[in-house]
Scaffold this motif. Sequence first.
Motif, PDB file in Angstrom:
ATOM      1  N   LEU A  27       0.681  -1.176   0.072  1.00 26.14           N
ATOM      2  CA  LEU A  27       0.162  -0.066   0.018  1.00 26.14           C
ATOM      3  C   LEU A  27       0.821   1.276  -0.108  1.00 26.14           C
ATOM      4  CD1 LEU A  27      -2.723  -1.058   2.687  1.00 26.14           C
ATOM      5  CD2 LEU A  27      -2.740  -1.398  -0.128  1.00 26.14           C
ATOM      6  N   THR A  28       0.313   2.285  -0.730  1.00 26.71           N
ATOM      7  CA  THR A  28       1.060   3.556  -0.710  1.00 26.71           C
ATOM      8  C   THR A  28       0.099   4.778  -0.289  1.00 26.71           C
ATOM      9  OG1 THR A  28       0.494   4.068  -2.995  1.00 26.71           O
ATOM     10  CG2 THR A  28       2.335   2.637  -2.700  1.00 26.71           C
ATOM     11  N   GLU A  29       0.524   5.970  -0.536  1.00 26.62           N
ATOM     12  CA  GLU A  29      -0.159   6.987  -0.135  1.00 26.62           C
ATOM     13  C   GLU A  29      -1.545   7.085  -1.133  1.00 26.62           C
ATOM     14  OE1 GLU A  29       1.787  10.794  -2.150  1.00 26.62           O
ATOM     15  OE2 GLU A  29       3.182   9.850  -1.000  1.00 26.62           O
ATOM     16  N   GLN A  30      -1.458   6.607  -2.159  1.00 30.31           N
ATOM     17  CA  GLN A  30      -2.684   6.352  -3.089  1.00 30.31           C
ATOM     18  C   GLN A  30      -3.688   5.931  -2.320  1.00 30.31           C
ATOM     19  OE1 GLN A  30      -2.219   4.630  -6.874  1.00 30.31           O
ATOM     20  NE2 GLN A  30      -4.288   4.346  -7.291  1.00 30.31           N
ATOM     21  N   ILE A  70      -9.101   6.222   0.749  1.00 30.44           N
ATOM     22  CA  ILE A  70      -9.851   6.057   1.788  1.00 30.44           C
ATOM     23  C   ILE A  70     -10.391   7.733   2.447  1.00 30.44           C
ATOM     24  CG2 ILE A  70      -9.721   5.586   4.259  1.00 30.44           C
ATOM     25  CD1 ILE A  70      -7.502   3.412   3.504  1.00 30.44           C
ATOM     26  N   GLY A  71      -9.461   8.527   2.252  1.00 31.93           N
ATOM     27  CA  GLY A  71      -9.922   9.764   2.721  1.00 31.93           C
ATOM     28  C   GLY A  71     -11.145  10.363   2.017  1.00 31.93           C
ATOM     29  N   GLN A  72     -11.378  10.002   0.900  1.00 33.04           N
ATOM     30  CA  GLN A  72     -12.530  10.517  -0.131  1.00 33.04           C
ATOM     31  C   GLN A  72     -13.686   9.690   0.215  1.00 33.04           C
ATOM     32  OE1 GLN A  72     -11.247  10.583  -4.212  1.00 33.04           O
ATOM     33  NE2 GLN A  72      -9.393  11.768  -3.854  1.00 33.04           N
ATOM     34  N   ALA A  73     -13.631   8.384   0.534  1.00 30.11           N
ATOM     35  CA  ALA A  73     -14.635   7.409   0.578  1.00 30.11           C
ATOM     36  C   ALA A  73     -15.184   6.963   1.912  1.00 30.11           C
ATOM     37  CB  ALA A  73     -14.371   6.309  -0.095  1.00 30.11           C
TER      38      ALA A  73
END
Length: 656
Positions: A598-601, A606-609
Motif C-alpha cells: 500500500l502507498t499514499e494512493q 480512503i480519505g475520499q470514501a
Amino acid sequence: MRWRSRCPRSKGQKSTKSSKYQDLQMLTYILSFLPLSDQKEASLVSRAWYCAAQNALRETNVQYNIPVSSASLPAIKSLGLRGITCISLTNLDDSPASHEVLECVAYHLGPHLQSLCLSGGSPSEAAFVALILGCPALRILDLSGCNSLFTSGMLLAQPETAQRVQQVLSGLCELNLAGLWDLTDLSFNRLSSCAPRLERLSLAYCHLTFELGPAWGSLGPQDSSPSQLSFHNLLRFVKERAGSLHALDLSGTGLLPEALQALGQVAGLQLQELSLHGCQDLSTEAVAALCRLQSGLISLDLGGCSGLADGALVAISQGLGHLQRLSLRKLQRLTDAGCTALGDLQELQSLDLAECCLVSGWGLAQALGSGHRAPAPLASLSLAYCASLKDASVLSLIPVLSPSLRVLDLSSCVALTNRTLQAISAYLTHLSVLRLAWCKELRDWGLLGLGEPSEEPTQEPQDHLRAKLRRNLRSRSLFPQLHQELEHQASGPKEPPQPQGPSLLMLRALQELDLTACSKLTDASLAKVLRFPQLRQLSLSLLPALTDKGLVAVAKGCPSLEHLVLSHCSLLSDEGWAQAASSWPRLRHLNLSSCSQLTEQTLDTIGQACKQLRMLDVSMCPGISMAAIRHFQAQLPQVACIQSRFVGGADLTLTL
C-alpha cells in the motif's frame, strides 16, 4: 411546544397535528430497532426522520464520547439542546482548554446529565467539583484512573464543599473508582458519604490492604487511614450500606479467603453482582461459603482466580440457582468433571471458560444435553484458547446449545477443523458474533459447505488412459467415451463441486466475524461467503492468500462494516482499495498495518470514501510516509492515525 397560527384552528388542523405526532412516535419506535449506525443514516432522510432518530437515541441512552478540546464546544452546545444524558470526556487534563470544556459541559449538559465518565482523565480538584455541582441529576459517575483527584488527599476536605456535593449526588447509584492507586480510607469515605444511595461500587485494581484479626469491621470512621485503603474500612462501609448495595467489583485487589467470607457474612447484604477477577489467593472453601451466604447472585466473575478447581464450580452450581452470568476464564485446574455440574444452572445466559486448558467440552456437552431438564438459555459462550477442544467434543456440544445463543468464541482452538464450522453453520443460525481466530485448519471447502475434496488423480492412470486412447483411436464407437473419460480424469471437472453441507452463508444474522490467522483460507471461499449485509466487525488479518479480488468481493458483500482489520495481508494493493473503499462509507476503525504494497494512493482513496473514519493504523507500511499521513489528517482531522517503523533497529510508534 405550542403551535401558533394566525387563523383559527379547525378540527382538520387538530387532526393533522395529532396524525403527525403519531407518525413521529411510530417512526421513533421503528428506528429504535436499528443499530446506531443505521439510525445515523436514517436521520439524513428528512427533518421528520432526523427528529425520530434523535428520539430513538435518547431512549437507548447512547454514550457520546467527547474529546476535550476547544473544537468540541459547538458540539457540546448542540448536544445540550437535544437533552443528551450520557457522555464520556476523553483527553481530559488541567489545561485552560479543559477548564473551558468542563464549564461548557456543566452549563449546557449538566442539568439533565445522568451518566458521566472521566476515565483516565487528570482534572484538577477545583474543576472537578465545579463540574459535579452542575450535574444535579447524576446517577452514574466513572472516575477510574483519575489519580490526580486523589494524589493530595484533600478532595472534599472542606465540609462546606462536601455538603454541597452531597446535595448534588444524592441520587448517585453507581460509582467507579477502579485503578486509583492513591485512594485512601479518608478520601474514599469523603466521596462515598456524598452518595448515600449507592447501589454499585467498583474498587477494581485499587491497592487494598488487609490486616487480619477479629477487629475487622468493628473500627469506626475515626480509625480510617489517611495513607492507605484498608479492607476493614471497606467492610465497615459495606455493613452501613448493606441494604442498598447490590454490585461490588474487587477484581485485582488480592482479596484473601478470610476477607471474602467476612463480606459474605455481612448481615442484610444481598449482592446480585460480584467480580473478583484475578484474586489468585481465593480458595474453593471461601467460594463455597460465599455461595451459601449470597445465594441471590446473578453475576459472578472468578476469572484468573488460579487457586480454584472443580470444587468451586460444584459449589456455584449447587448454591447459586439464579446465576445468569459466570466467568471462569483462565482457571487452569478446572476440568470436564467440574463442568458437568453446570447443568444445574438453569438460568445461565453467559458462560466464559476461555483459557481453561483442561476443558475439552465433553463435560459441558454432558451438562447441557442431559435429558432430565431443559438446557440453560445460553446467549454467550466463550471457549477461546481451550487447547483440549477437538471436533468430536464440539460436535456433541453444538446440537445441545440453546437456540438463543448469539455469541460464540472459539478463538485459538487450533485443533478444530471444517467439521466444527459446518456444524455451527447448520445448528447455530442465529449467531450474531462468531470468533474463530487462529483456527488454522479451516479451509475453503468448509466455509463453502462442500464435501472434503478427494485426492487428485496421479500421473499413472492419466498415462494409462492416453495409451488406451491411442490404441483405440481407429474405433469411432469407443473414441467418444474414452475422450470424455480422459477429459474428466486428466483435466478435472470444469464445474465446481456441488455443496454437500451447510455453508457460512447460513449465519445471516452475523454482525461480527473474526477469521484472523485462518491462513489456509483464500479468495475462493471468502469472495463467495462473506455476504452479510448486517456485518459490523470483520477481521481477516494474517491471511496471506487474500488478494484484491477477495477484498473487492468482501466490500460488495459486507457494505455495513464499521470495524475492519486487514493487517499483514501483503497481497493487497492500491488497485484493490480503489475499487473497494466506496462500498464502506461507514468505516470507523481500519487496521492496515504491515500491508507492504500500500502507498499514499490508498490513503487518498480512503480519505475520499470513508468520511466517518475515526482510527487508522498504517504502522509498518513502508510505502506510506509521515508526510502522507499528515496530509490525510489535514483532510480528516478527527482521525487518529497510527504509524510505526523501524528506526535504528527499534520499533518507533507514533499516534497522530
